[in-house]
Design an enzyme around this catalytic site. Structure first.
Site, PDB file in Angstrom:
ATOM      1  CD  GLU B  14      17.177 -35.578 -11.745  1.00  0.00           C
ATOM      2  OE1 GLU B  14      17.948 -36.523 -11.671  1.00  0.00           O
ATOM      3  OE2 GLU B  14      17.290 -34.661 -12.548  1.00  0.00           O
ATOM      4  CB  CYS B  62      14.301 -35.767 -15.388  1.00  0.00           C
ATOM      5  SG  CYS B  62      14.460 -34.148 -16.063  1.00  0.00           S
ATOM      6  CB  CYS B  65      15.107 -35.127 -19.498  1.00  0.00           C
ATOM      7  SG  CYS B  65      15.859 -33.548 -19.821  1.00  0.00           S
ATOM      8  CG  HIS B  69      15.786 -40.307 -16.903  1.00  0.00           C
ATOM      9  ND1 HIS B  69      16.831 -40.851 -16.199  1.00  0.00           N
ATOM     10  CD2 HIS B  69      15.807 -38.982 -16.645  1.00  0.00           C
ATOM     11  CE1 HIS B  69      17.456 -39.888 -15.531  1.00  0.00           C
ATOM     12  NE2 HIS B  69      16.852 -38.746 -15.798  1.00  0.00           N
ATOM     13  NE  ARG B 486      18.935 -30.063 -17.583  1.00  0.00           N
ATOM     14  CZ  ARG B 486      18.130 -30.050 -18.648  1.00  0.00           C
ATOM     15  NH1 ARG B 486      18.127 -31.051 -19.499  1.00  0.00           N
ATOM     16  NH2 ARG B 486      17.323 -29.050 -18.864  1.00  0.00           N
ATOM     17  CB  SER B 509      22.481 -32.711 -12.371  1.00  0.00           C
ATOM     18  OG  SER B 509      21.938 -31.985 -13.454  1.00  0.00           O
ATOM     19  CB  CYS B 553      18.682 -31.820 -13.964  1.00  0.00           C
ATOM     20  SG  CYS B 553      17.142 -32.648 -14.336  1.00  0.00           S
ATOM     21  CB  CYS B 556      18.841 -23.890  -7.108  1.00  0.00           C
ATOM     22  SG  CYS B 556      20.274 -23.219  -6.328  1.00  0.00           S
TER      23      CYS B 556
END
Lengths: 153, 574
Positions: B14, B62, B65, B69, B486, B509, B553, B556
């Site tokens: 994402e 995603c 997931c 969606h 989430r 998120s 999600c 990072c």
């Protein structure tokens, strides 16, 4: 011999969808026996572990940043790094991590081939760039040859 | 492996999450900034497409997931077109949703979050006999003999000493914030491996109902796979009994492994019951309808909102279609609305006009006084909200949902902490386990409902009355939602002349990781990180704990800098 072709990537980001596209084209154009499975794995991370561990011969198809530069098909046989990395999201489980887990479980595929292309375009949008699209027929041929070689006793 | 080839698969999914924190003189987080650094624009890809196909695209947003969606997408189209799905479709979607949530929570706890609390290297010095005694004292789970843990320890030792795998060299092992004794660490590592193995079973339910995996089929109007107790290649008796077994095994695993582990680990980290609370505002759209998706009163996860940690009251007036309730702001997001750099719009009136004004790559820091994220800033009735398991559990707790009240009270009593400890990183992590137990119970519940219908001869799974676009109104708007692992997920669609005119998605998120709003108020991650003491800023384990407790999600990179603006450390996770 259980053979699996696993296409990886995200269809929504241009050439990121390379692996998925190749898997879909193979599904549409080839009829293989039951123990050959073609999977559009998307970016499913851990969900894909079962496919990896169940295969005796595994062909992974993905967009890669290769070790040596060069816009061409890059092929790696067996020697692919298996690494588990620290991460922010459980959604970050990458290919190298799946391979590491398979190794930890003693279920690493007997034969493993990774076929990758360096992406030209990763912008949001559906469809491969013309440059990558042009390599797809050779990739399909390479996969079919490998499956044939494994199927031939 | 003597030779090593570097093959670097491209970071995907994402978007990337970047956390920048500012520390005070005592190494406590004074300010935190959360940024999504990758542009998403699915809304633009969907414009002009057939609304009946939207789920197949949104399912890829995603990385993992797919189900949530897809379900939100078919629901928004059904809402717009006034389609009422058959009862079996409601049940099967709920069952698939519960399956996803259960599996996802299990993976999150063991595969991502456990390593924030469990020191893997310390497990190597454990006494397997002691681990066995602990295991047998907390659970009837059969894999608990001294021999089992001895074998595992030997395997683990070989694995670590081989040096070929990154997992055990890459953590902050030996960090002073790790508190578990070696025997408990070994127990947790054993279950980390068992959970990885077990999760492969759970998801087979998706393959059966979705026709295929990893991307199951969904359909506007119902579900895609027919039921016939006596036929092949559909959902038949054989497949139903397979599903029953998976559901029973899942419940056993959660009750005998996940929950006891969660409590065993949490006992050593009770100080985290007062760290990482953050906003104290919680929102859930609710999900798992017992009657119809338009009947929130029937949801097993209730709809509602809690403000300012007030556990005496749930605001039930949550209406995501009400133009005045939800607004997505862009004061600190790289977008414009009608050419303006500021403002807030309801998703039905939403716009997706990207305009990047951040620094050129590569950069050291974002200018957080200006725009600094690709995420918009959603607000409910002008409040920043946290969504996710903690929000759902608190709302159900205050509304008096029996099983949740019982489980929450049991957990609080077992850990000997007050209810206020729920507003924390520990509370968020505990809530995910509590929710997982509850949702695994839902799987049983829906299985029973499905069997009851099939026994009555009701096998209808699909309503085709509005499949033909000729029957659609010229223009229609709809909202579809789900409670994703989430948190609350919403899809808003505007259909015009049989095509998608507009599509707006607000993912969980986005609520939790959003940047500051026009009034300078933080989102959930930012607020939760503030005030966190750091033992060693070079190894920001504490940041990972709190951010992971939300189950982001987003991929990072996390930055820590001191007040002088010097970068202390970069934690890059690709």
């Amino acid at each position: 011999m259980k053979i699996t072709v696993l296409g990886l990537g995200n269809l929504l980001y241009g050439d990121e969808g390379f692996g998925c596209t190749v898997a879909r084209r193979l599904q549409e154009t080839t009829d293989y026996p039951d123990d050959v499975e073609i999977v559009d794995g998307g970016t499913q991370g851990l969900y894909l572990l079962d496919y990896i561990e169940a295969a005796d011969g595994l062909i992974l198809v993905d967009a890669v940043i290769p070790l040596e530069a060069g816009f061409r098909i890059h092929r790696y046989d067996n020697d692919i790094p298996a690494l588990i990395q620290k991460k922010m999201s459980s959604h970050q489980t990458g290919l190298t991590e799946l391979l590491a887990l398979a190794r930890l479980h003693n279920r690493y595929p007997r034969e493993l081939v990774l076929i990758g292309i360096p992406p030209k375009n990763l912008d949001m949008g559906i469809g491969l760039s013309p440059e990558v699209e042009a390599l797809v027929p050779d990739v399909l041929a390479m996969i079919r040859d490998q499956i044939q070689a494994w199927l031939t006793p | 492996m003597a030779k090593r080839i570097v093959v670097d698969p491209i970071p995907r999914i994402e978007g990337h999450l970047r956390i920048e924190t500012v520390l005070d003189d005592h190494n406590t987080i004074a300010e935190a900034y959360s940024s999504g650094t990758m542009w998403r624009g699915l809304e633009l890809i969907l414009k002009g497409r057939d609304p009946r196909d939207a789920w197949a695209f949104t399912q890829r947003i995603c990385g993992v997931c797919t189900t949530v969606h897809a379900i939100a997408s078919v629901r928004c189209v059904e809402d717009a077109l006034g389609i009422k799905i058959p009862d079996n479709a409601r049940i099967i979607r709920n069952l698939m949703n519960a399956t996803q949530q259960t599996q996802d929570h299990l993976i999150h706890f063991y595969h991502l979050h456990a390593l924030d609390w469990v020191d893997v290297v310390s497990a190597l010095s454990a006494d397997p006999k002691e681990t066995s005694e602990i295991a047998q004292s907390i659970s009837p789970w059969p894999k608990s003999s001294p021999g089992y843990f001895k074998d595992l320890k030997a395997r683990l030792t070989t694995f670590v000493e081989s040096g070929q795998l990154g997992i055990f060299t890459n953590g902050y092992w030996g960090h002073s914030a790790y508190k578990l004794p070696p025997a408990v660490n070994l127990l947790a590592v054993a279950h980390y491996l068992e959970a990885l193995e077990f999760q492969k079973e759970i998801i087979k339910i998706h393959t059966i109902f979705g026709g295929k995996n990893p991307h199951p089929n969904y359909a506007v109007g119902g579900v895609a796979t027919a039921i016939d107790p006596n036929a092949d290649n559909v959902i038949n008796i054989e497949k139903l009994s397979m599903i029953k077994k998976i559901i029973d095994d899942t419940n056993t695993f959660i009750n005998q492994v996940y929950i006891p582990d969660l409590l065993a680990v949490a006992k050593f980290y009770k100080d985290w019951g007062s760290i990482g609370g953050g906003l104290g505002n919680y929102l859930a759209y609710g999900d798992f309808p017992e009657t119809d998706i338009h009947d929130p009163g029937s949801f097993l996860w209730p709809r509602g909102a809690i403000l300012n940690k007030d556990l005496s009251h749930v605001d039930e007036d949550v209406d995501p279609k009400d133009l005045s309730q939800i607004k997505e702001e862009i004061a600190h997001s790289w977008y414009t609305y009608d050419g303006k750099a500021d403002g807030g719009l309801h998703p039905f009136e939403g716009q997706t006009n990207p305009k990047y004004t951040g620094p050129d790559l590569p950069y050291e820091y974002l200018d957080t006084d200006q725009k600094y994220s690709w995420l918009k800033t959603p607000r409910w009735k002008d409040n920043p909200m946290e969504v996710g398991p903690l929000a759902r559990v608190l709302i159900a707790y205050v509304k008096g949902v029996d099983e949740i009240v019982d489980t929450v009270n049991f957990v609080l009593k077992d850990l000997d902490v007050p209810a206020a400890a729920l507003f924390s990183t520990l509370g968020r992590t505990a809530a995910r386990g509590i929710e997982c137990k509850q949702t695994a119970g839902f799987m049983k519940h829906y299985y029973d409902q499905l069997i009851a219908n099939v026994k009555k001869g009701d096998t209808k799974v699909y309503d085709s009355s509005m499949w033909d676009p000729e029957r659609w109104p010229k223009e229609a708007k709809g909202f579809g939602f789900t409670e994703a692992p989430r948190g609350s997920l919403g899809h808003w669609i505007h259909i015009k002349d049989k095509k998608i005119e507009d599509y707006q998605i607000v993912v969980p998120s986005t609520w939790n990781a959003s940047p500051r709003d026009g009034k300078g108020r933080s989102g959930a991650y930012e607020a939760a990180l503030k005030g966190t003491p750091m033992a060693d800023p070079e190894k920001p384990l504490e940041i990972l704990r709190t951010v992971h407790s939300f189950d982001p999600c987003l991929a990072c990179a996390s930055h820590v800098m001191d007040m002088n603006g010097n970068e202390i450390t970069t934690v890059k996770i690709v």
